[in-house]
Design an enzyme around this catalytic site. Sequence first.
Site, PDB file in Angstrom:
ATOM      1  N   ASN A   9       0.841  -1.209   0.000  1.00 47.42           N
ATOM      2  CA  ASN A   9       0.000   0.000   0.000  1.00 47.42           C
ATOM      3  C   ASN A   9       0.875   1.257   0.000  1.00 47.42           C
ATOM      4  O   ASN A   9       0.684   2.166   0.803  1.00 47.42           O
ATOM      5  CB  ASN A   9      -0.955  -0.009   1.205  1.00 47.42           C
ATOM      6  CG  ASN A   9      -2.045   1.047   1.079  1.00 47.42           C
ATOM      7  OD1 ASN A   9      -2.250   1.631   0.019  1.00 47.42           O
ATOM      8  ND2 ASN A   9      -2.749   1.307   2.175  1.00 47.42           N
ATOM      9  N   GLU A  35       0.953  -3.078  -5.173  1.00 46.55           N
ATOM     10  CA  GLU A  35       0.485  -1.729  -4.849  1.00 46.55           C
ATOM     11  C   GLU A  35       1.650  -0.855  -4.369  1.00 46.55           C
ATOM     12  O   GLU A  35       1.590  -0.231  -3.311  1.00 46.55           O
ATOM     13  CB  GLU A  35      -0.650  -1.761  -3.820  1.00 46.55           C
ATOM     14  CG  GLU A  35      -1.533  -0.532  -3.910  1.00 46.55           C
ATOM     15  CD  GLU A  35      -2.820  -0.611  -3.080  1.00 46.55           C
ATOM     16  OE1 GLU A  35      -3.567   0.371  -3.125  1.00 46.55           O
ATOM     17  OE2 GLU A  35      -3.066  -1.623  -2.410  1.00 46.55           O
ATOM     18  N   ASP A 148      -1.965 -10.131  -4.192  1.00 43.73           N
ATOM     19  CA  ASP A 148      -3.274  -9.710  -3.712  1.00 43.73           C
ATOM     20  C   ASP A 148      -4.299 -10.034  -4.788  1.00 43.73           C
ATOM     21  O   ASP A 148      -4.350  -9.374  -5.826  1.00 43.73           O
ATOM     22  CB  ASP A 148      -3.226  -8.205  -3.411  1.00 43.73           C
ATOM     23  CG  ASP A 148      -4.563  -7.665  -2.937  1.00 43.73           C
ATOM     24  OD1 ASP A 148      -5.518  -8.451  -2.786  1.00 43.73           O
ATOM     25  OD2 ASP A 148      -4.643  -6.439  -2.717  1.00 43.73           O
ATOM     26  N   ASN A 150      -7.549  -9.914  -4.215  1.00 39.27           N
ATOM     27  CA  ASN A 150      -8.758  -9.140  -3.935  1.00 39.27           C
ATOM     28  C   ASN A 150     -10.015 -10.007  -3.944  1.00 39.27           C
ATOM     29  O   ASN A 150     -11.093  -9.550  -4.339  1.00 39.27           O
ATOM     30  CB  ASN A 150      -8.893  -7.974  -4.930  1.00 39.27           C
ATOM     31  CG  ASN A 150      -8.327  -6.686  -4.367  1.00 39.27           C
ATOM     32  OD1 ASN A 150      -8.644  -6.299  -3.252  1.00 39.27           O
ATOM     33  ND2 ASN A 150      -7.477  -6.017  -5.138  1.00 39.27           N
ATOM     34  N   HIS A 245      -2.479  -4.435   4.596  1.00 38.03           N
ATOM     35  CA  HIS A 245      -2.291  -5.867   4.379  1.00 38.03           C
ATOM     36  C   HIS A 245      -1.147  -6.341   5.271  1.00 38.03           C
ATOM     37  O   HIS A 245      -0.370  -5.531   5.791  1.00 38.03           O
ATOM     38  CB  HIS A 245      -1.909  -6.159   2.926  1.00 38.03           C
ATOM     39  CG  HIS A 245      -3.015  -5.970   1.945  1.00 38.03           C
ATOM     40  ND1 HIS A 245      -3.645  -7.007   1.302  1.00 38.03           N
ATOM     41  CD2 HIS A 245      -3.591  -4.830   1.476  1.00 38.03           C
ATOM     42  CE1 HIS A 245      -4.564  -6.525   0.476  1.00 38.03           C
ATOM     43  NE2 HIS A 245      -4.553  -5.209   0.567  1.00 38.03           N
TER      44      HIS A 245
END
Length: 255
Positions: A9, A35, A148, A150, A245
């Site tokens: 992130n 990310e 990830d 999602n 995360h």
Amino acid sequence: MKIVSYNVNGIRAAVGKGFLEWLQTVDPDVVCLQEIKAQEDQLDLSLFEKAGYAHNYWYSAQKKGYSGVAILSKTVPDHVEFGTGIEYMDFEGRNLRADYGDVSVMSMYLPSGTNLERLDFKLKYMADLQKYVDRLRQERPNLIVLGDYNICHRAIDIHDPVRNKNVSGFLPVEREWIGKFMDSGFIDSFRHFNKEPDHYTWWSYRANARNNNKGWRLDYGMVSRSLEARLRRSVILSEAKHSDHCPILIEIGNP
């Protein structure tokens, strides 16, 4: 081979929170990041080199401050593949692969379906990713797709499956897709070793969700079934708190 995957992130924010010091303690051979939210020229690459990862590969989204994946490696891969060759997928910098001998490691960041337009994009991405991976495994059968996704696969992977049944990330169509992805020849490595509930990799920043462990398991180490005999360990490293995360770790043994 010890591999960590982590949706950070924002890699610059994570570095500011002690990510590199943590990474040196865990000491993986390969690190898959998602990310990253940065372009390579916005990073001080010497920091990663000093941490032991002189070979680092960055695949950013064209949109600045958005998406992007990376692979950090202690050793030089035999080959690095940036993207999938499918333009609309690669525009957002979501797939990066490194080959090490007979094993290929992909850092992958599936889109989220935050609204109807993005959900349609996500569903198209999922369908095209499956086709791409099916073709890729004809050339590189020992494929590990970390990142990830999602998506929470089953009710055990989300803290409140009833209230979230109509929320993207736990929609029936998404859950069906990830099940079929596994059925196409992959092992959900964490569930290979651990069948217990209450293990998550993402928590909302709201309502003290992480401290209350009200989370979602969105991050997976999907391992080709051809590597099953070499799969040694797969764990969630929930103590790491550089992001919303947490990282996952898998270990693959020698042939």
